[in-house]
Design a protein around this motif. Structure first.
Motif, mmCIF file in Angstrom:
data_model
loop_
_atom_site.group_PDB
_atom_site.id
_atom_site.type_symbol
_atom_site.label_atom_id
_atom_site.label_comp_id
_atom_site.label_asym_id
_atom_site.label_seq_id
_atom_site.Cartn_x
_atom_site.Cartn_y
_atom_site.Cartn_z
ATOM 1 N N VAL A 199 1.767 -4.907 2.149
ATOM 2 C CA VAL A 199 0.974 -4.860 0.912
ATOM 3 C C VAL A 199 -0.082 -3.756 1.008
ATOM 4 C CG1 VAL A 199 -0.662 -6.122 -0.549
ATOM 5 C CG2 VAL A 199 1.392 -7.274 0.309
ATOM 6 N N PHE A 200 -0.805 -3.697 2.119
ATOM 7 C CA PHE A 200 -1.832 -2.666 2.290
ATOM 8 C C PHE A 200 -1.203 -1.270 2.288
ATOM 9 C CE2 PHE A 200 -4.368 -6.132 4.448
ATOM 10 C CZ PHE A 200 -5.360 -6.194 3.482
ATOM 11 N N ALA A 201 -0.041 -1.133 2.906
ATOM 12 C CA ALA A 201 0.638 0.168 2.932
ATOM 13 C C ALA A 201 1.049 0.597 1.527
ATOM 14 C CB ALA A 201 1.857 0.109 3.855
ATOM 15 N N GLU A 202 1.473 -0.337 0.714
ATOM 16 C CA GLU A 202 1.905 -0.033 -0.658
ATOM 17 C C GLU A 202 0.734 0.209 -1.609
ATOM 18 O OE1 GLU A 202 4.853 0.326 -2.190
ATOM 19 O OE2 GLU A 202 6.083 -0.021 -0.421
ATOM 20 N N ALA A 219 3.994 12.040 -0.703
ATOM 21 C CA ALA A 219 4.810 11.632 -1.849
ATOM 22 C C ALA A 219 4.319 10.321 -2.465
ATOM 23 C CB ALA A 219 6.271 11.498 -1.420
ATOM 24 N N GLY A 220 3.240 9.782 -1.915
ATOM 25 C CA GLY A 220 2.706 8.522 -2.449
ATOM 26 C C GLY A 220 3.418 7.301 -1.916
ATOM 27 N N GLY A 221 4.181 7.493 -0.848
ATOM 28 C CA GLY A 221 4.917 6.378 -0.260
ATOM 29 C C GLY A 221 4.012 5.449 0.526
ATOM 30 N N PRO A 222 4.570 4.366 1.031
ATOM 31 C CA PRO A 222 3.760 3.378 1.745
ATOM 32 C C PRO A 222 3.170 3.943 3.031
ATOM 33 C CG PRO A 222 6.100 2.854 1.926
ATOM 34 C CD PRO A 222 5.987 4.005 0.984
ATOM 35 N N SER A 223 1.875 3.689 3.209
ATOM 36 C CA SER A 223 1.183 4.148 4.410
ATOM 37 C C SER A 223 -0.131 3.400 4.570
ATOM 38 C CB SER A 223 0.903 5.650 4.332
ATOM 39 O OG SER A 223 0.091 6.048 5.409
ATOM 40 N N LEU A 224 -0.403 2.967 5.773
ATOM 41 C CA LEU A 224 -1.679 2.314 6.038
ATOM 42 C C LEU A 224 -2.829 3.313 6.106
ATOM 43 C CD1 LEU A 224 -0.759 -0.460 8.622
ATOM 44 C CD2 LEU A 224 -1.674 -0.781 6.328
ATOM 45 N N ILE A 225 -2.509 4.605 6.177
ATOM 46 C CA ILE A 225 -3.553 5.637 6.240
ATOM 47 C C ILE A 225 -4.451 5.549 5.007
ATOM 48 C CG2 ILE A 225 -4.006 8.130 6.236
ATOM 49 C CD1 ILE A 225 -2.975 7.221 8.901
ATOM 50 N N ARG A 226 -3.848 5.461 3.839
ATOM 51 C CA ARG A 226 -4.626 5.372 2.596
ATOM 52 C C ARG A 226 -5.574 4.172 2.647
ATOM 53 N NH1 ARG A 226 -0.684 5.281 -0.224
ATOM 54 N NH2 ARG A 226 -0.579 7.453 -0.821
ATOM 55 N N ALA A 227 -5.055 3.028 3.054
ATOM 56 C CA ALA A 227 -5.871 1.815 3.152
ATOM 57 C C ALA A 227 -6.991 1.989 4.171
ATOM 58 C CB ALA A 227 -4.989 0.618 3.519
#
Length: 198
Positions: free
Chosen positions: A23-26, A104-112
Motif C-alpha cells: 500500500v505504501f509503495a503504491e 514512471a510512477g510505479g510502486p516504490s517505498l522511496i516516495r513514501a
C-alpha cells in the motif's frame, strides 16, 4: 501453547507488514489511512489495532523490516567472493530498474520514505533515517571493498567512492520522483561512475 501463539502472532504481523508495504509503495505515505491498510489486509479494525496503533507506527515497522532484508542478496553474493565487475554491474542494473519504475510512477517505498521524512522531524525519526542511510552505505562499502580486495580499486579510495555513489543514487531518486529522470541520464551517471572503478 505459548510458543504456537507467538508464531501465529508473528506470522500475522508479517502478513500485515507485507500488505502495508504494498500500500505504501503504491500510494506513498501521506495518502494512507488505517482504513486503507484494514481493507488491504482484509482484517477487522480491532484485528489490526492488536498489532499497530497508527499509520506512523506501521510505516516505521515496514521500513525497519525492509532495512533488515533489503540488501541480503548482495551481502550473500559477496560471501562467495564473486567477480567484482560482475556483481557491481548487477547492482547498478538493479538500481537502474528501480529508478525507471519510480520515474514512471510505479510502486516504490522511496516516495513514501521522502514524504515521511519531510513530515516527521523528531529525534527518533532522524535516527530511523540515519539507520537507512547507514544500511545503504554499509552495502555499498562492502561491494566496493570487494573491488579493493580483488585489486580493482585502491583501498584508500573506497570510502570516497561509496559516498559518491550514494549521492549519485540519491540525486537520481529525486529526479525520478519529480518525473524528470530519463534512462539516458541514469546510463550516463552510472557509466561515469564505472570509469572510476575500472
Amino acid at each position: 501453547m505459548e510458543e504456537q501463539l507467538s508464531k501465529t502472532r508473528k506470522a500475522k504481523e508479517e502478513i500485515i507488514l507485507a500488505k502495508a508495504s504494498e500500500v505504501f509503495a503504491e500510494e506513498g505515505f501521506l495518502q494512507v489511512t488505517m482504513q486503507r491498510i484494514i481493507d488491504a489486509c482484509q482484517i477487522s479494525r480491532g484485528g489490526l489495532y492488536l498489532y499497530f496503533h497508527s499509520v506512523d507506527e506501521l510505516f516505521v515497522e515496514v521500513i525497519r523490516s525492509r532495512s533488515v532484508h533489503q540488501f541480503d542478496l548482495v551481502r550473500e553474493q559477496l560471501r562467495s567472493n564473486p567477480d567484482f565487475h560482475f556483481v557491481f554491474a548487477e547492482y547498478l542494473a538493479e538500481h537502474k530498474q528501480r529508478l525507471l519504475v519510480l520515474a514512471a510512477g510505479g510502486p516504490s517505498l522511496i516516495r513514501a520514505m521522502y514524504e515521511y521524512s519531510f513530515t516527521h522531524q523528531s529525534e527518533e525519526d532522524r535516527h530511523l533515517k540515519q539507520k537507512q542511510v547507514n544500511a545503504t552505505r554499509g552495502t555499498v562499502q562492502s561491494l566496493l571493498d570487494l573491488g579493493a580486495d580483488q585489486g580493482v580499486l585502491p583501498k584508500e579510495k573506497v570510502r570516497l567512492l561509496a559516498e559518491e555513489l550514494m549521492l549519485i543514487i540519491e540525486g537520481l531518486n529525486v529526479l525520478a520522483l519529480t518525473g524528470e529522470l530519463q534512462e539516458r541520464q541514469i546510463d550516463r551517471q552510472f557509466a561515469q561512475f564505472q570509469k572510476q572503478v575500472h
